[in-house]
Motif scaffolding. Structure first.
Motif, PDB file in Angstrom:
ATOM      1  N   LYS A  63       0.852  -1.363  -0.115  1.00 44.88           N
ATOM      2  CA  LYS A  63      -0.129  -0.041   0.071  1.00 44.88           C
ATOM      3  C   LYS A  63       0.902   1.807   0.149  1.00 44.88           C
ATOM      4  O   LYS A  63       0.716   2.158  -0.813  1.00 44.88           O
ATOM      5  N   ALA A  64       1.517   1.119   0.810  1.00 45.63           N
ATOM      6  CA  ALA A  64       2.846   2.236   0.768  1.00 45.63           C
ATOM      7  C   ALA A  64       3.766   2.600  -0.250  1.00 45.63           C
ATOM      8  O   ALA A  64       3.696   4.093  -0.970  1.00 45.63           O
ATOM      9  N   VAL A  65       4.322   1.539  -0.845  1.00 46.01           N
ATOM     10  CA  VAL A  65       4.849   2.311  -2.404  1.00 46.01           C
ATOM     11  C   VAL A  65       4.161   2.344  -3.775  1.00 46.01           C
ATOM     12  O   VAL A  65       4.196   3.023  -4.316  1.00 46.01           O
ATOM     13  N   VAL A  66       2.819   1.515  -3.872  1.00 44.52           N
ATOM     14  CA  VAL A  66       1.520   1.708  -4.531  1.00 44.52           C
ATOM     15  C   VAL A  66       1.180   3.595  -5.228  1.00 44.52           C
ATOM     16  O   VAL A  66       1.415   3.824  -5.575  1.00 44.52           O
ATOM     17  N   ASN A  67       1.194   3.288  -3.470  1.00 43.55           N
ATOM     18  CA  ASN A  67       0.124   4.949  -2.566  1.00 43.55           C
ATOM     19  C   ASN A  67       1.725   5.959  -3.414  1.00 43.55           C
ATOM     20  O   ASN A  67       1.084   6.987  -3.195  1.00 43.55           O
ATOM     21  N   ALA A  68       2.713   5.789  -3.479  1.00 40.95           N
ATOM     22  CA  ALA A  68       3.573   6.720  -3.877  1.00 40.95           C
ATOM     23  C   ALA A  68       3.693   7.278  -5.218  1.00 40.95           C
ATOM     24  O   ALA A  68       4.718   7.713  -5.270  1.00 40.95           O
ATOM     25  N   LYS A  69       3.026   6.802  -6.226  1.00 45.56           N
ATOM     26  CA  LYS A  69       2.509   6.941  -7.316  1.00 45.56           C
ATOM     27  C   LYS A  69       4.254   6.466  -8.704  1.00 45.56           C
ATOM     28  O   LYS A  69       4.922   7.227  -8.622  1.00 45.56           O
ATOM     29  N   PRO A  70       4.802   5.806  -8.110  1.00 45.55           N
ATOM     30  CA  PRO A  70       6.253   5.051  -8.676  1.00 45.55           C
ATOM     31  C   PRO A  70       6.245   5.008  -9.841  1.00 45.55           C
ATOM     32  O   PRO A  70       7.253   5.063 -10.513  1.00 45.55           O
ATOM     33  N   TRP A  71       5.235   5.072 -11.452  1.00 45.71           N
ATOM     34  CA  TRP A  71       4.527   4.890 -12.340  1.00 45.71           C
ATOM     35  C   TRP A  71       5.519   6.711 -12.399  1.00 45.71           C
ATOM     36  O   TRP A  71       5.865   7.046 -14.054  1.00 45.71           O
ATOM     37  N   LEU A  72       5.766   7.555 -11.898  1.00 44.09           N
ATOM     38  CA  LEU A  72       5.882   9.169 -12.099  1.00 44.09           C
ATOM     39  C   LEU A  72       7.759   9.097 -12.134  1.00 44.09           C
ATOM     40  O   LEU A  72       8.347   9.802 -12.292  1.00 44.09           O
ATOM     41  N   LYS A  73       8.328   8.227 -11.392  1.00 46.74           N
ATOM     42  CA  LYS A  73       9.735   7.897 -11.488  1.00 46.74           C
ATOM     43  C   LYS A  73      10.292   6.239 -12.519  1.00 46.74           C
ATOM     44  O   LYS A  73      11.549   5.957 -12.332  1.00 46.74           O
ATOM     45  N   ASP A  74       9.176   5.582 -12.268  1.00 48.04           N
ATOM     46  CA  ASP A  74      10.036   4.493 -13.453  1.00 48.04           C
ATOM     47  C   ASP A  74       8.803   3.812 -14.712  1.00 48.04           C
ATOM     48  O   ASP A  74       7.787   4.285 -14.430  1.00 48.04           O
ATOM     49  N   PRO A  75       9.145   4.439 -15.815  1.00 46.93           N
ATOM     50  CA  PRO A  75       8.341   4.249 -16.824  1.00 46.93           C
ATOM     51  C   PRO A  75       7.967   3.077 -16.999  1.00 46.93           C
ATOM     52  O   PRO A  75       6.553   3.184 -18.155  1.00 46.93           O
ATOM     53  N   LEU A  76       7.826   1.995 -16.777  1.00 46.31           N
ATOM     54  CA  LEU A  76       8.124   0.619 -16.530  1.00 46.31           C
ATOM     55  C   LEU A  76       6.825   0.011 -15.795  1.00 46.31           C
ATOM     56  O   LEU A  76       6.496  -1.202 -15.230  1.00 46.31           O
ATOM     57  N   ALA A  77       6.229   1.093 -14.653  1.00 51.61           N
ATOM     58  CA  ALA A  77       5.553   0.746 -13.784  1.00 51.61           C
ATOM     59  C   ALA A  77       4.308   1.084 -13.858  1.00 51.61           C
ATOM     60  O   ALA A  77       4.259   1.973 -14.760  1.00 51.61           O
ATOM     61  N   VAL A  78       3.444   0.712 -13.296  1.00 51.93           N
ATOM     62  CA  VAL A  78       2.026   0.049 -13.263  1.00 51.93           C
ATOM     63  C   VAL A  78       1.563   1.334 -12.690  1.00 51.93           C
ATOM     64  O   VAL A  78       1.556   1.680 -11.735  1.00 51.93           O
ATOM     65  N   ARG A  79       0.429   2.366 -14.068  1.00 51.87           N
ATOM     66  CA  ARG A  79      -0.521   3.119 -12.719  1.00 51.87           C
ATOM     67  C   ARG A  79      -1.384   2.637 -12.574  1.00 51.87           C
ATOM     68  O   ARG A  79      -3.003   2.397 -12.894  1.00 51.87           O
ATOM     69  N   LYS A  80      -1.441   2.286 -11.748  1.00 56.24           N
ATOM     70  CA  LYS A  80      -1.898   1.601 -10.917  1.00 56.24           C
ATOM     71  C   LYS A  80      -2.632   1.937  -9.080  1.00 56.24           C
ATOM     72  O   LYS A  80      -1.233   1.468  -8.490  1.00 56.24           O
ATOM     73  N   LYS A  81      -2.762   2.604  -8.211  1.00 59.41           N
ATOM     74  CA  LYS A  81      -2.782   2.592  -6.907  1.00 59.41           C
ATOM     75  C   LYS A  81      -3.509   1.961  -6.400  1.00 59.41           C
ATOM     76  O   LYS A  81      -4.449   0.548  -6.849  1.00 59.41           O
ATOM     77  N   TRP A  82      -3.509   1.574  -4.681  1.00 56.71           N
ATOM     78  CA  TRP A  82      -4.007   1.152  -4.220  1.00 56.71           C
ATOM     79  C   TRP A  82      -5.487   1.113  -3.655  1.00 56.71           C
ATOM     80  O   TRP A  82      -6.242   2.073  -4.149  1.00 56.71           O
ATOM     81  N   ASP A  83      -5.951  -0.636  -4.385  1.00 60.31           N
ATOM     82  CA  ASP A  83      -7.422  -0.345  -4.695  1.00 60.31           C
ATOM     83  C   ASP A  83      -8.551  -0.757  -3.878  1.00 60.31           C
ATOM     84  O   ASP A  83      -7.453  -2.323  -3.433  1.00 60.31           O
ATOM     85  N   GLU A  84      -9.101  -0.020  -2.836  1.00 64.40           N
ATOM     86  CA  GLU A  84      -9.883  -0.210  -1.776  1.00 64.40           C
ATOM     87  C   GLU A  84     -11.027  -1.452  -1.708  1.00 64.40           C
ATOM     88  O   GLU A  84     -10.780  -2.257  -1.463  1.00 64.40           O
ATOM     89  N   ASP A  85     -10.980  -1.188  -3.110  1.00 66.79           N
ATOM     90  CA  ASP A  85     -12.421  -1.879  -3.480  1.00 66.79           C
ATOM     91  C   ASP A  85     -12.216  -3.424  -3.736  1.00 66.79           C
ATOM     92  O   ASP A  85     -12.565  -4.549  -3.798  1.00 66.79           O
ATOM     93  N   GLU A  86     -10.997  -3.920  -4.531  1.00 66.70           N
ATOM     94  CA  GLU A  86     -10.348  -4.858  -4.779  1.00 66.70           C
ATOM     95  C   GLU A  86      -9.856  -5.871  -3.194  1.00 66.70           C
ATOM     96  O   GLU A  86     -10.211  -7.262  -3.175  1.00 66.70           O
ATOM     97  N   TYR A  87      -9.303  -4.892  -2.665  1.00 67.84           N
ATOM     98  CA  TYR A  87      -8.849  -5.617  -1.497  1.00 67.84           C
ATOM     99  C   TYR A  87      -9.681  -5.600  -0.580  1.00 67.84           C
ATOM    100  O   TYR A  87     -10.575  -6.555   0.174  1.00 67.84           O
TER     101      TYR A  87
END
Length: 572
Positions: free
Chosen positions: A282-306
Motif C-alpha cells: 500500500k505504501a509503495v503503490v500509493n507513492a505513484k512509482p509510475w512517475l519515477k519508473d516508466p515500466l511501473a504500472v499506473r495503479k494505486k492501491w485499490d480498496e474495493d479490490e482489497y
C-alpha cells in the motif's frame, strides 16, 4: 592464487570492520541446528530490544508514529539482532550502521519538531536484497567482478521507501548471478536456514529469508523471476508476495539477464505477517512509482479490490486446491499442509474444489527457455572481468551434483527461436485464462475459482544442492500471476512419515520422492502459495489474510495425534 581471491579477501575484511565489535557474540556450535531462539538468549539484546523485535508490524508503526519508541531505538534493536543473525547464518552483505542510525535520528527529529510522520513507514527499519542500489554503497550481487562499483544514485524503490519514512539498514546475501534457488557466492559465502542449519534458506532472496526468520528485520525486499521471493519465504516460514510485473518499481536496481523483458523479475515484500505485506504494498503503490519508473504500472492501491468486491465481498469464497502439478507429487508435509488448509477453509464456511493444472510442464519449459536464451553469455561476460569461476553447483559433497535446469551450461537459442517460444507463452497464457474462467461451472458461486492454493515447492527447505525443481513457482512467473506465501505448520517426523512406493510421473518425480527422509527435514517450516490473477495483488493479500485467519481458528479433529499417528503407520 587467482587475482580475484584478493578482491574477495579485501571485501570480506571491509565487511568485518563494519560490524561494531561489541555486537559480536559466541555462536552455538555447528551441531546446534535450530538457532531461532539464540538471539534472545545470547545476552546482547536487552529486554526492551527483545520486545521491540518481537512486536507486530502494526503496533511497531503505531509506536513509531506516536513517538513512544524512537526510530533510533527501533533501528538499533533490529540492527543488533541482524548482526546476531549474520553470525548464525551468514545472511548480510552491506552493513552501514552509522548511516542508518543517522537517518533514524533525522526522522526522530522531524517528528519531534513537527508532530508529523514523514510517511506510512515512518522510522521503520527495512532490509534490502543486494540488488537495490544505494548511493555510495557497493552492490556486488554476488559477483567478484562488481566489487568496487559504488552506486551514484539510489534505485527508484529505495527513494520511494525513503519518501515513505523507512530506514534502509542492511543489505542481504544472494547467489552469484541470482539464478539459483539457494544462496552462495564467492564473496560472502553460504547462507543457511535458521530453523535447521543443514538446510538451505532458498534463493535467490535467501539472505532476506534467513534474516527475517531470526527477526533481524521487520520487513525486507526480495526479488522474484522464478520463485526467488516465494522459495525463501516458504523455506523460512515467512509471508511473502510475488506481485505482477510493474506493480513495484525496478528501475535503478542491478540484475541478471537485463534486456530479457518477456518474463520480468519483480520486487516484493518478505515479512513475518501478512499485515506487513499489505503495509509495504500500500505504501509503495500509493507513492505513484509510475512517475519515477516508466515500466511501473499506473495503479494505486485499490480498496474495493482489497475488500473483494469482485469476489462476493469475501463472504463465501471458492478456492481451488492443486494437490500436485501433474509432474511431481509433493512430500508428505506439503500434502498435510494442503489438507489442513482445505479443512480450515471449509470450517470457515468457504468452498474448496480440486484445481486441475494444465500445461504446467510446458509453461515451465517455455519460461526456462526464455531465461536461458542468453544467460550463459550474460554470466560469462560479467565474470570475465576478474576470471572468477561461474558457480555450477550448490552441492556440498555429492560426486554427481544436481544442477537445476535453470542453469544453462552453454549456448542458447536464436532470436527467431526465442520469438517462437515467446509466442507459445502468449498463447498458453490465453489457454490458462480460459481454463480459469471455465471453473465458474463448478464453484457454485456464479464466479470462477477465486484463488488457487498450491505448494510453493514439492519439498520444504532441503539440504544444500539437493533442490532440482522450480516449476511450482516458475509457472506463475510465466503466467504473471501474483502469488503469496503463508505458513501452515512444520515438518513432524511422526505425522509426516515417508509414504509407500507409488506410480511415478517420471524419473524426476521418483528422485524427489526418494530424497524425502522425515528426520532430514525435521523442524523445517511448511508453507503454501495462494495465487490470483494478473495485477490482483490487493485481492491476493486479502484472501491470504482470510486463509491465515481460518488456519488460526481451525477446530482440530477429535483425537488428532492418535489419528495422525495411525495415518503415519498406514503410510509405511
Amino acid at each position: 592464487m587467482p587475482s580475484w581471491t584478493q578482491l574477495v579477501a579485501e571485501k570480506q575484511q571491509r565487511q568485518l570492520k563494519s560490524i561494531p565489535q561489541d555486537w559480536l557474540v559466541s555462536p552455538p556450535p555447528d551441531s546446534t541446528l535450530d538457532v531461532t531462539g539464540f538471539p534472545e538468549t545470547c545476552g546482547l539484546l536487552g529486554a526492551r530490544e527483545i520486545e521491540i523485535t518481537n512486536t507486530s508490524m502494526d503496533i511497531l508503526l503505531e509506536k513509531l508514529a506516536s513517538g513512544e519508541w524512537t526510530s533510533v531505538d527501533v533501528t538499533t534493536a533490529f540492527y543488533k539482532r541482524a548482526i546476531i543473525a549474520h553470525q548464525l547464518v551468514n545472511c548480510l552483505t552491506e552493513i552501514f550502521v552509522d548511516r542508518a542510525l543517522a537517518r533514524a535520528a533525522e526522522l526522530d527529529d522531524y517528528l519531534k519538531r513537527t508532530g508529523k510522520v514523514v510517511g506510512p513507514l515512518h522510522g521503520l527499519p527495512i532490509s534490502l536484497k543486494d540488488q537495490l542500489c544505494m548511493k555510495g554503497l557497493e552492490t556486488t550481487m554476488g559477483y567478484v567482478s562488481w566489487i568496487g562499483q559504488y552506486a551514484e544514485k539510489n534505485a527508484v524503490l529505495v527513494d520511494i521507501l525513503l519518501e515513505c519514512g523507512a530506514v534502509p539498514f542492511v543489505r542481504t546475501n544472494i547467489p552469484q548471478t541470482l539464478m539459483w534457488g539457494e544462496t552462495f557466492n564467492y564473496i560472502f559465502g553460504r547462507t543457511t536456514n535458521p530453523h535447521n542449519r543443514t538446510l538451505t534458506p532458498g534463493g535467490s532472496s535467501g539472505g532476506e529469508g534467513a534474516l527475517i526468520a531470526l527477526k533481524g528485520s521487520p520487513l525486507g525486499v526480495g526479488s522474484d523471476i522464478g520463485g526467488s521471493i516465494r522459495g525463501p519465504s516458504a523455506f523460512c516460514g515467512l509471508y511473502g508476495l510475488r506481485p505482477s510485473y510493474g506493480r513495484i518499481p525496478y528501475c535503478g536496481a542491478v540484475n541478471s539477464l537485463e534486456g530479457q523483458d518477456s518474463i520480468l523479475s519483480v520486487f516484493g515484500p518478505m515479512t513475518n505477517s501478512i499485515g506487513g505485506v499489505k503495509v509495504f504494498m500500500k505504501a509503495v503503490v500509493n507513492a505513484k512509482p509510475w512517475l519515477k519508473d516508466p515500466l511501473a504500472v499506473r495503479k494505486k492501491w485499490d480498496e474495493d479490490e482489497y475488500n473483494l468486491v469482485d469476489h462476493g465481498s469475501g463472504k463465501s469464497l471458492c478456492f481451488g486446491i492443486m494437490w500436485d502439478d501433474g509432474l511431481v507429487v509433493p512430500h508428505p508435509p506439503i500434502r498435510r499442509a494442503l489438507e489442513m488448509t482445505k479443512a480450515a477453509l471449509e470450517q470457515a464456511g468457504h468452498k474448496v474444489v480440486d484445481w486441475k493444472p494444465i500445461k504446467h510442464g510446458l509453461i515451465g519449459d517455455v519460461t526456462r527457455n526464455i531465461f536461458n536464451a542468453g544467460a550463459a553469455e550474460d554470466f560469462m561476460i560479467v565474470t570475465s572481468a576478474t576470471g572468477e569461476p561461474i558457480i555450477s553447483t550448490m552441492d556440498l559433497d555429492s560426486p554427481d551434483p544436481i544442477v537445476p535446469p535453470i542453469r544453462p551450461r552453454s549456448g542458447g537459442i536464436t532470436a527467431y527461436q526465442l520469438w517462437q517460444v515467446q509466442k507459445l507463452r502468449r498463447d498458453t497464457r490465453k489457454e490458462y485464462l480460459d481454463h480459469w474462467e471455465a471453473t465458474a461451472s463448478e464453484t457454485g458461486t456464479g464466479r470462477p475459482v477465486d484463488a488457487i492454493i498450491c505448494p510453493a515447492a514439492p519439498y520444504t527447505a532441503y539440504p544444500h544442492g539437493k533442490g532440482m525443481y522450480s516449476t511450482y513457482t516458475t509457472v506463475w512467473n510465466g503466467l504473471d500471476y501474483p502469488a503469496a506465501i503463508f505458513p501452515v505448520t512444520t515438518v513432524d517426523p511422526v505425522l509426516d512419515a515417508k509414504g509407500s512406493p507409488r506410480e511415478f510421473y517420471d524419473d524426476v518425480d521418483k528422485t524427489i520422492h526418494e530424497m524425502y527422509d522425515p528426520e532430514t527435514f525435521k523442524n523445517a517450516p511448511v508453507c503454501l502459495q495462494l495465487v490470483g490473477r494478473t495485477l490482483e495483488e490487493e485481492a491476493v493479500i486479502k484472501m491470504t489474510e482470510i486463509v491465515d485467519e481460518a488456519l488460526a481458528a481451525a477446530k482440530p479433529e477429535p483425537y488428532p495425534p492418535l489419528l495422525q499417528r495411525l495415518r503415519a503407520v498406514l503410510r509405511l
